[in-house]
Design a protein around this motif. Structure first.
Motif, PDB file in Angstrom:
ATOM      1  N   THR A 266      12.704  35.615   7.717  1.00 56.84           N
ATOM      2  CA  THR A 266      13.584  34.463   7.538  1.00 56.84           C
ATOM      3  C   THR A 266      13.904  34.253   6.062  1.00 56.84           C
ATOM      4  OG1 THR A 266      11.806  32.856   7.231  1.00 56.84           O
ATOM      5  CG2 THR A 266      12.474  33.321   9.487  1.00 56.84           C
ATOM      6  N   ASN A 267      14.977  33.499   5.851  1.00 52.51           N
ATOM      7  CA  ASN A 267      15.193  32.806   4.592  1.00 52.51           C
ATOM      8  C   ASN A 267      14.759  31.369   4.833  1.00 52.51           C
ATOM      9  OD1 ASN A 267      16.315  34.967   3.165  1.00 52.51           O
ATOM     10  ND2 ASN A 267      18.327  34.609   4.082  1.00 52.51           N
ATOM     11  N   TYR A 268      13.659  30.971   4.240  1.00 47.74           N
ATOM     12  CA  TYR A 268      13.016  29.707   4.589  1.00 47.74           C
ATOM     13  C   TYR A 268      12.837  28.881   3.329  1.00 47.74           C
ATOM     14  CZ  TYR A 268       9.456  26.575   6.545  1.00 47.74           C
ATOM     15  OH  TYR A 268       8.745  25.483   6.950  1.00 47.74           O
ATOM     16  N   ARG A 269      13.417  27.680   3.306  1.00 44.30           N
ATOM     17  CA  ARG A 269      13.358  26.828   2.122  1.00 44.30           C
ATOM     18  C   ARG A 269      12.921  25.419   2.534  1.00 44.30           C
ATOM     19  NH1 ARG A 269      17.925  29.436   2.416  1.00 44.30           N
ATOM     20  NH2 ARG A 269      19.049  27.556   3.031  1.00 44.30           N
ATOM     21  N   PRO A 270      11.629  25.198   2.653  1.00 45.37           N
ATOM     22  CA  PRO A 270      11.157  23.867   3.064  1.00 45.37           C
ATOM     23  C   PRO A 270      10.870  22.979   1.863  1.00 45.37           C
ATOM     24  CG  PRO A 270       9.329  25.378   3.054  1.00 45.37           C
ATOM     25  CD  PRO A 270      10.526  26.152   2.552  1.00 45.37           C
ATOM     26  N   THR A 271      11.000  21.695   2.038  1.00 44.41           N
ATOM     27  CA  THR A 271      10.615  20.728   1.010  1.00 44.41           C
ATOM     28  C   THR A 271       9.971  19.543   1.711  1.00 44.41           C
ATOM     29  OG1 THR A 271      12.478  21.372  -0.382  1.00 44.41           O
ATOM     30  CG2 THR A 271      11.386  19.326  -0.927  1.00 44.41           C
ATOM     31  N   PHE A 272       8.689  19.338   1.480  1.00 45.07           N
ATOM     32  CA  PHE A 272       7.958  18.229   2.075  1.00 45.07           C
ATOM     33  C   PHE A 272       7.350  17.410   0.932  1.00 45.07           C
ATOM     34  CE2 PHE A 272       7.003  21.707   5.343  1.00 45.07           C
ATOM     35  CZ  PHE A 272       8.162  21.444   6.059  1.00 45.07           C
ATOM     36  N   VAL A 273       7.768  16.171   0.787  1.00 45.40           N
ATOM     37  CA  VAL A 273       7.318  15.322  -0.308  1.00 45.40           C
ATOM     38  C   VAL A 273       6.989  13.943   0.241  1.00 45.40           C
ATOM     39  CG1 VAL A 273       7.893  14.321  -2.544  1.00 45.40           C
ATOM     40  CG2 VAL A 273       8.805  16.553  -1.924  1.00 45.40           C
ATOM     41  N   ASP A 274       5.898  13.340  -0.247  1.00 46.90           N
ATOM     42  CA  ASP A 274       5.650  11.937   0.094  1.00 46.90           C
ATOM     43  C   ASP A 274       4.879  11.248  -1.028  1.00 46.90           C
ATOM     44  OD1 ASP A 274       2.927  12.547   0.436  1.00 46.90           O
ATOM     45  OD2 ASP A 274       2.744  11.325   2.229  1.00 46.90           O
ATOM     46  N   VAL A 275       5.017   9.924  -1.059  1.00 46.48           N
ATOM     47  CA  VAL A 275       4.320   9.066  -2.012  1.00 46.48           C
ATOM     48  C   VAL A 275       3.667   7.942  -1.215  1.00 46.48           C
ATOM     49  CG1 VAL A 275       4.504   7.566  -4.027  1.00 46.48           C
ATOM     50  CG2 VAL A 275       5.979   9.574  -3.836  1.00 46.48           C
ATOM     51  N   GLN A 276       2.388   7.696  -1.489  1.00 50.73           N
ATOM     52  CA  GLN A 276       1.672   6.607  -0.827  1.00 50.73           C
ATOM     53  C   GLN A 276       0.956   5.760  -1.866  1.00 50.73           C
ATOM     54  OE1 GLN A 276      -0.777   7.379   2.608  1.00 50.73           O
ATOM     55  NE2 GLN A 276       0.452   9.128   3.246  1.00 50.73           N
ATOM     56  N   THR A 277       0.845   4.460  -1.552  1.00 51.78           N
ATOM     57  CA  THR A 277       0.107   3.570  -2.438  1.00 51.78           C
ATOM     58  C   THR A 277      -0.622   2.528  -1.602  1.00 51.78           C
ATOM     59  OG1 THR A 277       0.280   2.121  -4.370  1.00 51.78           O
ATOM     60  CG2 THR A 277       2.024   1.955  -2.726  1.00 51.78           C
ATOM     61  N   ASN A 278      -1.790   2.142  -2.102  1.00 50.97           N
ATOM     62  CA  ASN A 278      -2.574   1.086  -1.480  1.00 50.97           C
ATOM     63  C   ASN A 278      -3.015   0.127  -2.584  1.00 50.97           C
ATOM     64  OD1 ASN A 278      -3.980  -0.314   0.559  1.00 50.97           O
ATOM     65  ND2 ASN A 278      -5.880   0.742   0.055  1.00 50.97           N
ATOM     66  N   VAL A 279      -2.501  -1.110  -2.543  1.00 52.05           N
ATOM     67  CA  VAL A 279      -2.744  -2.102  -3.589  1.00 52.05           C
ATOM     68  C   VAL A 279      -3.572  -3.242  -2.997  1.00 52.05           C
ATOM     69  CG1 VAL A 279      -1.684  -3.672  -5.257  1.00 52.05           C
ATOM     70  CG2 VAL A 279      -0.544  -1.518  -4.653  1.00 52.05           C
ATOM     71  N   ASN A 280      -4.621  -3.665  -3.711  1.00 49.13           N
ATOM     72  CA  ASN A 280      -5.481  -4.759  -3.285  1.00 49.13           C
ATOM     73  C   ASN A 280      -5.534  -5.835  -4.361  1.00 49.13           C
ATOM     74  OD1 ASN A 280      -6.923  -3.594  -0.718  1.00 49.13           O
ATOM     75  ND2 ASN A 280      -7.022  -1.966  -2.241  1.00 49.13           N
ATOM     76  N   PHE A 281      -5.553  -7.086  -3.912  1.00 51.11           N
ATOM     77  CA  PHE A 281      -5.651  -8.216  -4.843  1.00 51.11           C
ATOM     78  C   PHE A 281      -6.660  -9.213  -4.300  1.00 51.11           C
ATOM     79  CE2 PHE A 281      -3.894 -12.521  -6.019  1.00 51.11           C
ATOM     80  CZ  PHE A 281      -4.458 -12.528  -7.290  1.00 51.11           C
ATOM     81  N   ASP A 282      -7.738  -9.444  -5.055  1.00 49.96           N
ATOM     82  CA  ASP A 282      -8.734 -10.452  -4.703  1.00 49.96           C
ATOM     83  C   ASP A 282      -8.346 -11.756  -5.392  1.00 49.96           C
ATOM     84  OD1 ASP A 282     -10.318  -8.734  -3.173  1.00 49.96           O
ATOM     85  OD2 ASP A 282     -11.287  -7.955  -4.960  1.00 49.96           O
ATOM     86  N   MET A 283      -7.669 -12.635  -4.650  1.00 50.45           N
ATOM     87  CA  MET A 283      -7.205 -13.868  -5.244  1.00 50.45           C
ATOM     88  C   MET A 283      -8.365 -14.807  -5.535  1.00 50.45           C
ATOM     89  SD  MET A 283      -4.180 -16.393  -3.897  1.00 50.45           S
ATOM     90  CE  MET A 283      -5.130 -17.024  -2.518  1.00 50.45           C
ATOM     91  N   SER A 284      -9.374 -14.799  -4.673  1.00 53.95           N
ATOM     92  CA  SER A 284     -10.573 -15.602  -4.857  1.00 53.95           C
ATOM     93  C   SER A 284     -11.672 -14.982  -4.016  1.00 53.95           C
ATOM     94  CB  SER A 284     -10.320 -17.055  -4.436  1.00 53.95           C
ATOM     95  OG  SER A 284     -10.135 -17.142  -3.033  1.00 53.95           O
ATOM     96  N   ASP A 285     -12.804 -15.657  -3.961  1.00 56.45           N
ATOM     97  CA  ASP A 285     -13.893 -15.155  -3.131  1.00 56.45           C
ATOM     98  C   ASP A 285     -13.529 -15.164  -1.651  1.00 56.45           C
ATOM     99  OD1 ASP A 285     -15.438 -14.720  -5.323  1.00 56.45           O
ATOM    100  OD2 ASP A 285     -16.534 -16.618  -5.174  1.00 56.45           O
ATOM    101  N   LYS A 286     -12.556 -15.992  -1.287  1.00 55.31           N
ATOM    102  CA  LYS A 286     -12.210 -16.112   0.126  1.00 55.31           C
ATOM    103  C   LYS A 286     -10.904 -15.412   0.495  1.00 55.31           C
ATOM    104  CE  LYS A 286     -14.582 -20.376   1.443  1.00 55.31           C
ATOM    105  NZ  LYS A 286     -14.439 -21.670   2.142  1.00 55.31           N
ATOM    106  N   TRP A 287     -10.117 -15.032  -0.483  1.00 52.59           N
ATOM    107  CA  TRP A 287      -8.789 -14.516  -0.172  1.00 52.59           C
ATOM    108  C   TRP A 287      -8.595 -13.137  -0.798  1.00 52.59           C
ATOM    109  CZ3 TRP A 287      -5.795 -17.582   2.941  1.00 52.59           C
ATOM    110  CH2 TRP A 287      -6.164 -18.914   3.036  1.00 52.59           C
ATOM    111  N   GLN A 288      -7.915 -12.309  -0.052  1.00 55.78           N
ATOM    112  CA  GLN A 288      -7.598 -10.978  -0.550  1.00 55.78           C
ATOM    113  C   GLN A 288      -6.302 -10.507   0.099  1.00 55.78           C
ATOM    114  OE1 GLN A 288      -9.846  -7.548   0.846  1.00 55.78           O
ATOM    115  NE2 GLN A 288     -10.178  -6.891  -1.271  1.00 55.78           N
TER     116      GLN A 288
END
Length: 817
Positions: A266-288
């Motif tokens: 074959t003539n095969y030209r694949p392109t597979f790209v991804d970006v992932q992010t996981n963001v956390n914020f501890d606003m206080s002892d009770k909230w996140q």
């Protein structure tokens, strides 16, 4: 109410306690046990106790001035006390030891270390290569992230990342088109898997649950990987006050190295790209707050040229020679975002709110003309045409065309609660709304010409074609022709409630879980006038008995329940592409008997920990939505016309076969059959009778820098490969057995970092290694489907295997700061 509960969690507390010992089982004084800003030091007896947040992943670090450090992840319930007695040595651990509370053991959950996934060779770029070595899991394709569990198909598996359900592509028909698995292994903290009999808190699928948790950074860090198959990079960020954390990863994949090893040039030209992010914020002892985002683009450009497949016997070798013209252009673009918040109202009550949006745009365009010749192979070694086709038994052509487009938008909103009553029992509940908006156009047809005669589809209303004896006066139609345009909306309301308690029977401990799920859905859309609202209820129960046997750590489990699978869009669309809005939910009743045995072997320095898990199961199924399976493409009949059953036995032993490493051996026996319209039982497309899986890790004692990672899978052949639109009761042949071994060798440059001077440049790296991966080590010819070709000379049809990848070598450089 959603606004009130839209923030994340106060850390309820649990405790980890134990005694730290060395390899000679002597207590170790002065070991620092720490988690973020909390720490304690072991006494002269090696004893320690430390409080950690409950109901979240926590990593304890054990450090000593002389002995090597240990990291151990935990997840405990509120007020739970877990005993953990680590063994510290002067040798570096090869892999992180995963320690969790008895909760997973009681629930029948298999936990996998993230290090095991990252270091083992895999082709999909995700965790699936490791999952496929577990008990009860089968797959006969290495290029796909799809897998089947105990007779279920690929659509019957739940996958969660940070408690958010993720989805597979809709239009994908071949494993090599899928590109990247959703899960980015550089971001993973923990992996939990259940092969059946799972609790009501998990969703409405019939086979399995894969629950993945991304890690929360504790300090700045970065990883980098580059290989002949692509590359990846990730970064861990944390604010000065440690209230903000983020982990982001980017991946690029190019499977040309793999596809070019196949028979089709074959003539095969694949392109597979991804970006992932996981963001956390501890606003206080009770909230996140936390946010999970993903953007991916998979482009698959494929231009086949030629193919020659040799088969038959030594005395009668046959070859299929194909010349192609045309190309295939596929593209999948996905955007995914999820917001998760948790609010702890009191020490005994926690609430979570999760909202997510998934948007995918997929196209599948191809026009491929294949002119074939089926003939006898010249086996005369001295001949100039040795290996070529010497005599053609049949010639013909096949033209495939498709213009398929799909746009899907899926929105979820969910609220969940958890309540503890003074350690006596726990109640969990949840409510969820889902809206699925699908816009789908399918236009695909296939024309087959054999020996100059157009082949009509095998349906009743086409006149008999007995050329050349009589002229054919019927219409010339494609062998396959599917045309449909569907604008469909599905509204779903679902919820669950479950009750957990623990009691004693004499000196034995009994854990009990009861739960029920409810699911209501309605299908609407253009040209859908007769849709009816449907509702199902799924009661489930688990019992786990831990006998108080002296010197024997054993647990027995029994799980049962109803597992309904309300139809997703793909299950509503029949073989002609038309949507059948009143397809019923498939129903399965599970009976799972399990035994979980922890034991040690050896003495002193050779003492090693092991776990043996064995399960016997039986599943009966009603209102089964039968389907055909070609490569990884599933096409449903959408008529609930069958009943089915599955039963079998699974076993897995894992532990330290090599000191400081984790390896396992798994075995499975399965039998699953279906009965369509009372015609009798036949094997289901996933009836893979025997399965053996090995994941093994090792290192060279004299050269500890060199590590070895081995994945080995053997599965008996699947039913399948029958001609298109054939009666499955007339074609029950099986594909050949699937045999695969992937091995990786890694040289770790940072193995002796503790012996280097503080200013040495290598000290900057936690890990720096160069690896060699060999995929399909023994060069086995594994077939995923058959191509059926007619022989006009003998009036026979031949099933020519479509082989997958051959042996492939890959170099990989890995760095971690």
């Amino acid at each position: 109410m959603f606004v009130l509960f839209s923030c994340i969690t106060f850390a309820q507390t649990a405790k980890v306690t134990g005694v730290v010992v060395d390899v000679n089982e002597n207590p170790v004084q002065g070991v620092t046990v720490s988690y973020q800003n909390n720490s304690t030091i072991t006494t002269k007896e090696g004893f320690y106790v430390i409080e950690i947040p409950a109901n979240k992943k926590v990593v304890l670090v054990y450090t000593h001035s002389v002995l090597k450090s240990i990291t151990a992840p935990f997840q405990l319930k509120q007020y739970e006390i877990l005993e953990y007695n680590p063994i510290m040595s002067v040798e570096e651990q090869l892999t992180e030891v995963v320690i969790t509370s008895d909760r997973r053991r009681v629930e029948g959950i298999t936990s996998i270390s993230s290090d095991v996934v990252r270091k083992n060779p895999n082709l999909s770029g995700g965790i699936e290569s490791v999952i496929k070595t577990l008990q009860g899991v089968s797959s006969n394709t290495e290029l796909s992230s799809a897998y089947s569990v105990r007779g279920g198909n690929y659509d019957e598996n739940l996958v969660y990342v940070n408690e958010v359900e993720v989805y597979r592509p809709f239009l994908v028909r071949s494993g090599q088109q899928e590109g990247l698995s959703f899960t980015n292994v550089d971001l993973v903290q923990n992996i939990d898997f259940s092969a059946g009999g799972f609790q009501a808190k998990f969703g409405d699928k019939m086979s399995s649950v894969l629950d993945i948790t991304y890690r929360t950074p504790k300090q700045f860090g970065a990883t980098f990987e580059a290989s002949f198959l692509g590359g990846s990079a990730s970064v861990d960020l944390i604010s000065k006050d440690k209230r903000w954390t983020a982990i982001t990863g980017i991946r690029y994949r190019d499977n040309s190295l793999l596809v070019n090893s196949q028979e089709t040039q074959t003539n095969y030209r694949p392109t597979f790209v991804d970006v992932q992010t996981n963001v956390n914020f501890d606003m206080s002892d009770k909230w996140q707050f936390s946010f999970l985002g993903n953007a991916s683009q998979n482009k698959y450009n494929y231009q086949p040229l030629t193919r020659q497949t040799n088969f038959g016997t030594i005395s009668d070798p046959i070859a299929l020679l194909v010349f192609y013209d045309g190309q295939e252009n596929d593209e999948y673009q996905t955007l995914f975002g999820a917001l998760k918040t948790t609010y702890v109202a009191s020490e005994n009550s926690t609430y979570k709110f999760i909202a997510s949006t998934y948007h995918t745009q997929e196209q599948e365009y191809y026009d491929i003309d294949a002119a074939y010749s089926l003939g006898e192979v010249d086996t005369n070694i001295g001949s100039e045409t040795f290996g070529d086709v010497a005599f053609s038994r049949a010639i013909g052509s096949q033209l495939n065309h498709a213009r398929n487009d799909l746009d899907a938008l899926i929105i979820n909103a969910e609220i969940k609660g958890s309540h503890n009553a003074k350690k006596k029992f726990q109640i969990d509940w949840g409510l969820k709304y889902t809206r699925e908006d699908i816009r789908d156009r399918i236009v695909e047809w296939e024309v087959i010409d054999s020996a100059g005669f157009s082949i009509n589809p095998p349906i009743i209303d086409i006149p008999v074609n007995d050329q050349p004896y009589n002229p054919y006066v019927g219409p010339l139609v494609p062998f396959q022709d599917v045309r449909a345009t569907n604008f469909v909306t599905i509204d779903r309301f679902s919820g669950f409630a479950q009750f957990n308690t623990k009691t004693n029977i004499g000196s034995n401990q009994l854990n009990i879980n009861f739960g029920v799920r409810a699911h209501n859905w309605l299908v609407s859309g253009d040209n859908i006038n007769d849709s009816k609202s449907q509702t199902v209820f799924s009661p489930r129960a688990q019992f786990a008995l831990k006998p108080s046997w002296k010197n024997t750590d054993m647990l027995f489990r029994f799980s049962t329940g109803f597992y309904y699978q309300p139809p997703f869009y793909r299950e509503l669309r029949d073989l002609n592409g038309a949507v059948q809005p009143n397809v019923k939910a498939q129903k399965s009743v599970h009976f799972v008997f399990s035994n979980d045995y922890n034991f040690t072997l050896g003495d002193g320095d050779n003492k090693k920990k092991f776990k043996l898990v064995s399960e016997a199961y039986y599943k009966t199924m009603d209102d089964v939505n039968t389907y055909t399976l070609e490569n990884v493409r599933i096409r449903y009949r959408a008529n609930n016309e069958a009943t089915a059953y599955a039963y079998g036995f699974d076993a897995r032993i894992n532990g330290e076969f090599v000191k400081g490493t984790e390896s396992w051996f798994s075995f499975g026996y399965l039998k699953t059959e279906e009965n369509q319209n009372g015609r009798g039982n036949i094997a289901r497309p996933t009836d893979q009778r025997l399965k053996f899986g090995i994941l093994f890790q090792d290192y060279m004692p004299n050269i500890p820098n060199v590590k070895l990672y081995l994945n080995l899978v053997y599965n008996t052949g699947l039913p399948g490969g029958s001609p298109s639109y054939a009666d499955v009761y007339q074609y029950q042949s099986r594909l050949r057995d699937y045999r695969r071994a992937d091995v990786g060798f890694s040289y770790v440059f940072t193995e002796k970092n503790n012996e280097r001077a503080d200013g040495h440049w290598m000290k900057r790296f936690q890990d720096l290694s160069l690896g060699l991966e060999i995929f399909n080590l023994f060069d086995n010819q594994n077939a995923i489907t058959n191509t059926w070709v007619r022989d006009a000379y003998t009036k026979n049809q031949y099933g020519i295997p479509n082989y997958m990848t051959t042996r492939v070598f890959n170099l990989k450089l890995t760095a971690k700061l």
